[in-house]
Write a protein that holds these residues in place. Structure first.
Motif, PDB file in Angstrom:
ATOM      1  N   THR A 128      -8.766   1.691   1.933  1.00 15.08           N
ATOM      2  CA  THR A 128      -7.858   1.440   0.815  1.00 15.08           C
ATOM      3  C   THR A 128      -6.417   1.309   1.299  1.00 15.08           C
ATOM      4  O   THR A 128      -5.536   0.950   0.532  1.00 15.08           O
ATOM      5  CB  THR A 128      -7.915   2.598  -0.208  1.00 15.08           C
ATOM      6  N   ARG A 129      -6.167   1.626   2.563  1.00 12.60           N
ATOM      7  CA  ARG A 129      -4.806   1.518   3.104  1.00 12.60           C
ATOM      8  C   ARG A 129      -4.860   1.050   4.553  1.00 12.60           C
ATOM      9  O   ARG A 129      -5.909   1.182   5.211  1.00 12.60           O
ATOM     10  CB  ARG A 129      -4.052   2.838   2.988  1.00 12.60           C
ATOM     11  N   TRP A 158       0.863  -1.187   0.000  1.00 13.12           N
ATOM     12  CA  TRP A 158       0.000   0.000   0.000  1.00 13.12           C
ATOM     13  C   TRP A 158       0.904   1.243   0.000  1.00 13.12           C
ATOM     14  O   TRP A 158       1.970   1.235   0.628  1.00 13.12           O
ATOM     15  CB  TRP A 158      -0.868   0.033   1.251  1.00 13.12           C
ATOM     16  N   GLY A 160       5.005   3.936   2.489  1.00 15.25           N
ATOM     17  CA  GLY A 160       4.408   2.684   2.029  1.00 15.25           C
ATOM     18  C   GLY A 160       4.494   1.595   3.091  1.00 15.25           C
ATOM     19  O   GLY A 160       5.338   1.638   3.997  1.00 15.25           O
ATOM     20  N   TYR A 161       3.609   0.614   2.966  1.00 18.09           N
ATOM     21  CA  TYR A 161       3.547  -0.486   3.925  1.00 18.09           C
ATOM     22  C   TYR A 161       3.342  -1.772   3.133  1.00 18.09           C
ATOM     23  O   TYR A 161       2.668  -1.761   2.098  1.00 18.09           O
ATOM     24  CB  TYR A 161       2.367  -0.246   4.871  1.00 18.09           C
ATOM     25  N   HIS A 187      -0.338   4.703   4.985  1.00 22.83           N
ATOM     26  CA  HIS A 187      -1.098   4.077   6.067  1.00 22.83           C
ATOM     27  C   HIS A 187      -1.579   5.152   7.023  1.00 22.83           C
ATOM     28  O   HIS A 187      -1.148   6.309   6.939  1.00 22.83           O
ATOM     29  CB  HIS A 187      -0.230   3.046   6.793  1.00 22.83           C
TER      30      HIS A 187
END
Ligand SMILES: Cc1cc2nc3c(=O)[nH]c(=O)nc-3n(C[C@H](O)[C@H](O)[C@H](O)COP(=O)(O)OP(=O)(O)OC[C@H]3O[C@@H](n4cnc5c(N)ncnc54)[C@H](O)[C@@H]3O)c2cc1C
Length: 390
Positions: free
Chosen positions: A167-168, A68, A85-86, A71
């Motif tokens: 979505t995240r 993703w 990002g994650y 977050h």
């Protein structure tokens, strides 16, 4: 068959090391022995993009099942969106990637009953020999662990009757009722209608009451208006959060890696980044003799122990100086720090400026109480501490 290296334990640290060695040393005669029927057990391993270097993320890419671009975290009256990002690795993806890269070097359903330098004994009594052996059998509570706190969690991967709308990842939803220490819910949205929902506690004792936490997750889902169509799988864990200033010594003559060697972030209990770094260090050795591998692991453990000092201090402030109810306040404050400081903290690689910002700028607990627990005799002012050897 002559074997150069046997890795015992096909979990996160053993599997990643085997994969990296196969990439960098394709002629190495390697065996990865795993007691279970598959590699990697039943886990979802996550990490921030900033925990690793771009080169490390590149070689880890085949393992990543979900990524993703950012977050979020949520506390009462405070939310924050991060552009970091994650990523998540699932056990299924871990197993299939390793089988593809290692082929016949993988031996599942192979419990090892004894390990020594240069040999391992299998449960059927047979002996395997190799120039070098590495122990990656996962966490085992040391005989003298020093005082510990725990991150306990229970998660359910669920399919909902309708899209959940996330979505995240929601890494920390700490708006939930605070029970049993600092509590938060962690949500990884895998697809529009599936997610891993994990109820997590920073607690003084290990253990997960799965029936109780199933109920609490159900309450959380009801509050969100998410109706469950299917339960896909469940996972649970109790990760040790060390409070002692230094890690315990690793007993035995066999080089040891992973959680068994204390190679985890002391505050989060996560070990993925450490496993990647150590795999890189060993794979970069010009010669993979038993002695050079043992020396590289020893150096890595010493450096990791030195890096852990600050995080162990933070743990003492959180668990000894702060009352359980204050941990929530400390974490809320932590998430108001600059992006860079938070990223370095999770990566386990803080510099002097980060330390000053975390400790002096806005102390998460009253300063003198923090010092007393951090540098005093370890007597907990507010909560009981497990005694060494428990
Ligand atoms: C449910 C769960 C979720 C987690 N999520 C994260 C996360 O998101 N991010 C993160 O960084 N960390 C996470 N962790 C923490 C930590 O990273 C993991 O525990 C990680 O798997 C530890 O890696 P390891 O290689 O030390 O041990 P393990 O992954 O547990 O691997 C040890 C392996 O050795 C095998 N073994 C044991 N004994 C023998 C034997 N006698 N013979 C042969 N094989 C044997 C086991 O079956 C196992 O497969 C999580 C932990 C749990 C329990």
């Amino acid at each position: 068959m002559t074997t150069d290296l046997i890795i015992v334990g096909g979990g996160l640290s053993g599997g990643l090391l085997a994969h990296r060695l196969a990439e960098r040393h394709p002629k190495l005669r390697l065996r990865l022995l795993e007691a279970g029927p598959t590699l990697g057990g039943n886990h979802t391993w996550s990490f921030h993009d900033t925990d690793l270097t771009p080169a490390q993320r590149a070689w880890l890419a085949p393992f990543i099942a979900h990524h993703w671009p950012g977050h979020d975290v949520a506390f009462e009256g405070f939310t924050r969106a991060f552009a970091t990002g994650y990523a998540a690795i699932t056990s299924h993806c871990f197993d299939s990637t390793l089988r593809a890269s290692l082929g016949e070097a993988v031996q599942c359903d192979t419990p090892v009953t004894a390990i020594a330098r240069g040999q391992v004994r299998l449960s059927d009594g047979s002996l395997l020999h190799a120039a070098a052996v590495i122990d990656a059998r996962g966490y085992q509570r040391p005989t003298r662990p020093g005082p510990l706190a725990w991150q306990n969690f229970f998660g359910q991967e669920l399919r909902f009757t309708a899209p959940h709308g996330l979505t995240r990842p929601l890494l920390m939803d700490a708006t939930v009722t605070q029970l049993g220490g600092f509590r938060f819910v962690y949500v990884l949205p895998f697809t529009a209608d599936t997610a891993l929902v994990e109820d997590t506690y920073y607690a003084d004792e290990p253990g997960v009451d799965q029936a109780l936490l199933r109920g609490r997750i159900a309450d959380y889902l009801a509050a969100k208006g998410w109706q469950v169509a299917d339960l896909i799988r469940e996972e649970a864990g109790s990760l040790p959060i060390p409070l002692a200033a230094t890690p315990p010594a690793i007993p035995g003559p066999v080089p040891t890696i992973g959680m068994r060697a204390g190679l985890a972030h002391p505050t989060t209990g996560y070990s993925l980044a450490e496993a990647v770094r150590l795999a890189d260090r060993i794979a970069a050795l010009p010669s993979l003799s038993a002695d050079s591998i043992a020396a590289a692991i020893d150096t890595h453990l010493k450096r990791a122990a030195a890096r852990q000092g600050f995080f162990r201090l933070v743990n003492r402030m959180l668990f000894l100086a702060a009352a359980p109810t204050d941990r929530h306040r400390a974490m809320r404050r932590f998430y108001q720090l600059p992006n860079r400081v938070i990223a370095h903290f999770y990566a386990g690689q803080v510099d002097a400026a980060d330390i000053a910002r975390i400790l002096i700028g806005r102390p998460p607990v009253p300063f003198f109480a923090g010092l007393r627990a951090a540098f005093g005799d370890g007597t907990a002012p507010t909560v009981p501490i497990p005694q060494a050897g428990e």
